[in-house]
Each structure stands twice: as structure tokens, then as C-alpha cells.
Design a protein around this motif. Structure first.
Motif, mmCIF file in Angstrom:
data_model
loop_
_atom_site.group_PDB
_atom_site.id
_atom_site.type_symbol
_atom_site.label_atom_id
_atom_site.label_comp_id
_atom_site.label_asym_id
_atom_site.label_seq_id
_atom_site.Cartn_x
_atom_site.Cartn_y
_atom_site.Cartn_z
ATOM 1 N N MET A 1 0.876 -1.169 -0.113
ATOM 2 C CA MET A 1 0.012 -0.036 0.077
ATOM 3 C C MET A 1 0.913 1.212 -0.025
ATOM 4 O O MET A 1 2.137 1.184 0.603
ATOM 5 N N LYS A 2 0.246 2.460 -0.598
ATOM 6 C CA LYS A 2 1.023 3.639 -0.532
ATOM 7 C C LYS A 2 0.444 4.501 0.598
ATOM 8 O O LYS A 2 -0.770 4.978 0.433
ATOM 9 N N ILE A 3 1.136 4.624 1.749
ATOM 10 C CA ILE A 3 0.389 5.479 2.792
ATOM 11 C C ILE A 3 1.150 6.676 3.210
ATOM 12 O O ILE A 3 2.289 6.811 3.050
ATOM 13 N N GLY A 4 0.425 7.649 3.259
ATOM 14 C CA GLY A 4 1.006 9.202 3.971
ATOM 15 C C GLY A 4 0.895 8.883 5.378
ATOM 16 O O GLY A 4 -0.116 8.648 6.047
ATOM 17 N N MET A 5 1.916 9.324 5.982
ATOM 18 C CA MET A 5 2.203 9.403 7.299
ATOM 19 C C MET A 5 2.454 10.662 7.967
ATOM 20 O O MET A 5 3.441 11.239 7.609
ATOM 21 N N VAL A 6 1.283 11.213 8.601
ATOM 22 C CA VAL A 6 1.297 12.642 8.921
ATOM 23 C C VAL A 6 1.750 12.641 10.571
ATOM 24 O O VAL A 6 0.778 11.925 11.257
ATOM 25 N N CYS A 7 2.758 13.132 10.834
ATOM 26 C CA CYS A 7 3.221 13.558 12.455
ATOM 27 C C CYS A 7 3.768 14.673 12.603
ATOM 28 O O CYS A 7 4.408 15.134 11.799
ATOM 29 N N TYR A 8 3.861 14.699 14.139
ATOM 30 C CA TYR A 8 4.900 15.779 14.629
ATOM 31 C C TYR A 8 6.384 15.165 14.501
ATOM 32 O O TYR A 8 6.672 14.021 14.822
ATOM 33 N N THR B 1 -4.918 8.473 14.310
ATOM 34 C CA THR B 1 -4.619 7.767 15.492
ATOM 35 C C THR B 1 -4.504 8.623 16.471
ATOM 36 O O THR B 1 -3.776 9.875 16.562
ATOM 37 N N LEU B 2 -5.378 8.449 17.680
ATOM 38 C CA LEU B 2 -5.264 9.306 18.774
ATOM 39 C C LEU B 2 -4.294 9.012 19.944
ATOM 40 O O LEU B 2 -4.132 7.694 20.207
ATOM 41 N N HIS B 3 -3.689 10.011 20.225
ATOM 42 C CA HIS B 3 -2.546 9.502 21.147
ATOM 43 C C HIS B 3 -2.439 9.932 22.494
ATOM 44 O O HIS B 3 -1.754 9.622 23.569
ATOM 45 N N GLY B 4 -3.511 11.074 22.937
ATOM 46 C CA GLY B 4 -3.830 11.291 24.154
ATOM 47 C C GLY B 4 -3.936 12.598 24.444
ATOM 48 O O GLY B 4 -5.289 13.207 24.495
ATOM 49 N N THR B 5 -2.902 13.639 24.559
ATOM 50 C CA THR B 5 -3.336 14.879 24.793
ATOM 51 C C THR B 5 -4.220 15.670 23.567
ATOM 52 O O THR B 5 -4.748 16.817 23.841
ATOM 53 N N ASP B 6 -4.091 15.098 22.490
ATOM 54 C CA ASP B 6 -5.102 15.582 21.530
ATOM 55 C C ASP B 6 -6.500 15.532 21.864
ATOM 56 O O ASP B 6 -7.528 16.282 21.375
ATOM 57 N N ILE B 7 -6.719 14.714 22.555
ATOM 58 C CA ILE B 7 -8.250 14.374 23.117
ATOM 59 C C ILE B 7 -8.362 15.063 24.571
ATOM 60 O O ILE B 7 -9.349 15.604 24.951
ATOM 61 N N THR B 8 -7.640 14.496 25.530
ATOM 62 C CA THR B 8 -7.818 15.077 26.921
ATOM 63 C C THR B 8 -7.318 16.268 27.237
ATOM 64 O O THR B 8 -7.717 16.778 28.253
ATOM 65 N N LEU B 9 -6.783 17.105 26.448
ATOM 66 C CA LEU B 9 -6.168 18.348 26.633
ATOM 67 C C LEU B 9 -6.547 19.494 25.598
ATOM 68 O O LEU B 9 -7.469 20.200 25.585
ATOM 69 N N GLY C 1 5.733 11.494 22.054
ATOM 70 C CA GLY C 1 5.304 9.855 21.724
ATOM 71 C C GLY C 1 4.770 9.686 20.337
ATOM 72 O O GLY C 1 4.992 8.781 19.828
ATOM 73 N N SER C 2 3.813 10.537 20.207
ATOM 74 C CA SER C 2 3.177 10.369 18.887
ATOM 75 C C SER C 2 3.939 10.271 17.713
ATOM 76 O O SER C 2 3.845 9.538 16.862
ATOM 77 N N GLY C 3 5.082 11.411 17.526
ATOM 78 C CA GLY C 3 5.876 11.262 16.580
ATOM 79 C C GLY C 3 6.821 9.920 16.370
ATOM 80 O O GLY C 3 6.993 9.436 15.419
ATOM 81 N N VAL C 4 7.224 9.457 17.707
ATOM 82 C CA VAL C 4 8.227 8.230 17.806
ATOM 83 C C VAL C 4 7.084 7.258 17.277
ATOM 84 O O VAL C 4 7.602 6.302 16.377
ATOM 85 N N VAL C 5 5.901 7.306 17.873
ATOM 86 C CA VAL C 5 5.303 5.839 17.282
ATOM 87 C C VAL C 5 4.665 5.677 15.771
ATOM 88 O O VAL C 5 5.158 4.875 15.006
#
Ligand code: GMT
Length: 375
Positions: free
Chosen positions: A1-8, A118-126, A13-17
């Protein structure tokens, strides 16, 4: 598959994952297009033909005030989707990545890519709860072809705060247990504990949610009872306050401030205990890195941590802010002959059983395949 991976691209942690997931997907034959403001730090030394990095151009204009990252990111995703025929855009951390991905999906020509958030935490909780972002984040989650979360707790928190009844795939984080393992060289134990001191370790981005001051408070109580050294890795807004507190508590001479480190596995392999007293923590990636290195974890009973650290078996959990209880548990592990080793071995066994890339990466592939099969 051709996948675009968007991250910080930063040390969070989210960027590492996202980076580790992209690397492993590439090794499994997928074509991975990283789209970010700069190359993720763990990719810098990667040389894999299946990995292509695309830099998001930054553009600002006085009238705009600050640069409109959400729009420039969306435009870059459109460009790469059209040029490369992306099948999936995987947005890590909802804000603003899920919004940019949705925008790009509307603007893309040809076959529109599917969006997995993909939700990593502070994007939802904070961050996501802020009135400035809530309505749009909620919309972006609704429009995502799939939403994953790194823990059951985060999935439930998302349903409670954003989306009652929303189907959310829970896919835990993972760690390379060949990279994070005990007794790595060059472990610098002699440098940090020349007199046989016990070594306590904390790694984070020193944001208030991490409660790094509690790390110092717990350490001070331990150091008052036994020779001990604290390694602090990372940097962030609470750094200066933490330094000041170490002086106030009279333990600064026992603390090593190591700043941001990329090869953190060498420090894990030196330590006897890992401290994670966060206010909130959706998963605690550093906890499984510690456990993989055979280090027991002293943590707060917050967020998804109880799904990761097994009370009394691979570590101990305490109420948020209860530094007395955390210190008592730390002293129990460090002061009981063989207990730290026993819990460390159990911790590594647990990580090998539950958090290996070989079992987690296929879970993401299954989500990609599922959304591609949808209309
Ligand atoms: O604050 C951090 O720890 C960074 C943050 C991020 O978004 O990069 O980490 C979040 O994602 C990690 C990877 O999934 C999780 O292991 C962390 O628990 C989570 N942080 C929080 O929930 C505070």
C-alpha cells in the motif's frame, strides 16, 4: 500500500510511534510517505527506499498573523496524494493532522485517499477539548474512515468527550525489545553511580502534564534513605522549575540533567527504576521502553497506565500526586533484595508478550485494508 504518514517530527511519543510504524511498514513492503515540517528525528539515519520524506513548506504573511500550518499541511497532502497516488493518509495526533487530512481528501483529484486518525492522548484529553478546537476536532473524527486509540482508556475518553458509540480500534504502542534490553553497552553506570548508588530515571517533554516536580520529590525521599542518583532526560516548559526544586530539596548534586537524547536505550539499560507520575497519560510509551529494559516502573494510576503497568508485578501505581506512596514503593523495590530484578524480568516478559511490533503493526495493516475495502 501507498501510505501518507502525518505526524509531528519532535521528541513526543506520537511522533516516535508514527516514525517507528512507518519504518516497519516500509520493511514489510509498503511505500511510506512521511509528511511533516521536518524529518522525524528517528528517521534521520534511516536509509530505506520505501520511505520518502516530504517537507511541509512554511509560509507566513503579516496579514495572516502566524503561519497557517493546517492549510499548508493539507496542501502538501493533496500534492503528494495526487503525485504518488496515496491510498491511505494516516494522521497521528488529531490536531491539526486529522483536520488537514480531511481537507486534503476533499481537495484531492483522482481516487481520494482514505483517512485513518490515531489518537495519542493530549489531542483528546487536553488540546482537543479547548473550545477553540472542539467542534472541528469532533467533525474530523467523524469524517475519518477509521479512528484508532493507543489504549482502552483513551478510546473510552474519546467516546465520552467526543463521540458516544463511535467505533474506535484500540491498538497499543509497541517497542523494539531488541533495541531496548538490559545491560546494553555503553551503559554509563560507573559515571552516574560511582559508589554503587541506585539509579532512578525519568524521560519526558517536561510539560506540566508530566508532573516532573513529583519525580524530584519522590527522588528526594528515596535519596534521604539510600545512596541514589536521578537521571532526567528531556526538556520543556517545566525544566527550570524542576531545577529550582532540586536545589530547594537539597538533592541537585545527585541529579544528572541530560537534556534531549535520541539513544535513550543506553540510559534505560543503566537504571534501576523508572518514574512516571503523570497527571494524565494515555499510554506511557516510555514505560514500555523501561519495562523492555527490565526496569520496574513507579507511576501514577492515571489514564492508560494501569493497562500497561501491572500493580505489584511490573511496577507500582499510586494516586496522582501521592509522592509519599510513590517513594515508599520505590524504596520497597530498591531496598528489597532481588525484588527489582524479579519485577524487571516480569516487566520485560510482559512487554515481549504484549507490545511487540510483530503483533502490533499487522493491526494497523488490518485497519488500512478494512477502510480500503469500504466504499
Ligand atoms: O506528552 C507526551 O507524552 C507526548 C504525547 C504526544 O502526543 O506525542 O504522548 C502521547 O502519545 C504517546 C504515544 O502514543 C503516549 O505514549 C503518551 O501517553 C501520550 N501522552 C499523554 O497522554 C500525556
Amino acid at each position: 500500500m501507498k501510505i501518507g504518514m502525518v505526524c509531528y517530527p519532535t521528541y513526543g511519543g506520537s511522533g516516535v510511534v508514527a516514525t517507528e510504524l512507518g519504518r516497519l511498514l516500509a520493511k514489510r513492503g509498503h511505500e511510506i510517505h512521511f509528511i511533516s515540517t521536518e524529518i522525524p528525528f528517528r528517521l534521520v539515519h534511516e536509509a530505506d527506499d520505501n520511505i520518502i520524506f516530504h517537507s511541509v513548506e512554511r509560509f507566513s504573511y503579516p496579514l495572516l498573523g502566524s503561519e497557517l500550518y493546517t492549510l499548508s499541511l493539507a496542501s502538501k497532502i493533496v500534492q503528494i496524494a495526487n503525485e504518488q497516488g496515496l491510498e491511505v493518509v494516516h494522521a497521528h495526533y488529531a490536531i491539526p493532522h486529522a483536520v488537514s487530512a480531511w481537507l486534503a481528501k476533499q481537495a484531492a483529484g483522482g481516487v481520494r485517499p482514505k483517512v485513518v486518525t490515531t489518537l495519542h492522548g493530549t489531542d483528546i484529553t487536553l488540546v482537543g477539548r479547548a473550545p477553540s478546537y472542539y467542534p472541528v476536532v469532533r467533525f474530523a473524527l467523524d469524517q475519518s474512515d477509521a479512528v484508532t486509540a493507543v489504549s482502552e482508556w483513551l478510546a473510552e475518553e474519546t467516546r465520552r468527550e467526543f463521540y458516544p458509540g463511535r467505533a474506535i480500534d484500540v491498538i497499543p504502542n509497541f517497542v523494539d525489545s531488541t533495541r531496548f534490553r538490559p545491560s546494553l553497552t555503553p551503559c554509563k553506570r560507573s559515571r552516574f553511580a560511582p559508589n554503587g548508588e541506585k539509579i532512578l530515571l525519568h524521560i519526558s517533554n517536561f510539560r506540566p502534564v508530566k508532573r516532573v516536580e513529583d519525580v524530584v520529590r519522590v527522588f528526594a525521599r528515596v535519596q534521604a534513605r539510600m545512596p541514589a542518583t536521578l537521571l532526567l532526560i528531556g526538556d520543556g516548559p517545566d525544566y527550570d522549575r524542576t531545577v529550582q526544586l532540586s536545589h530547594e530539596l537539597g538533592v541537585s548534586q545527585h541529579v544528572h540533567w541530560l537534556g534531549k537524547q535520541e539513544q535513550v536505550q543506553f540510559y534505560f539499560s543503566c537504571a534501576d527504576l523508572f518514574l512516571l507520575p503523570s497527571e494524565s497519560e494515555s499510554f506511557g510509551l516510555a514505560a514500555i521502553e523501561a519495562m523492555s529494559s527490565e526496569i520496574p516502573v513507579i507511576a501514577s494510576r492515571a489514564g492508560g497506565i494501569p493497562e500497561v503497568v501491572k500493580q505489584g508485578e511490573t511496577g507500582f501505581l499510586s494516586p496522582v500526586g501521592d509522592v509519599e506512596d510513590m517513594a515508599a514503593n520505590a524504596l520497597r523495590i530498591l531496598g528489597t533484595n532481588g525484588l527489582g530484578h524479579q519485577m524487571g524480568e516480569a516487566a520485560r516478559r510482559d512487554v515481549v508478550a504484549r507490545y511487540q511490533p510483530e503483533s502490533i503493526v499487522p493491526m494497523y495493516e488490518a485497519v488500512y485494508e478494512r477502510v480500503l475495502a469500504q466504499d
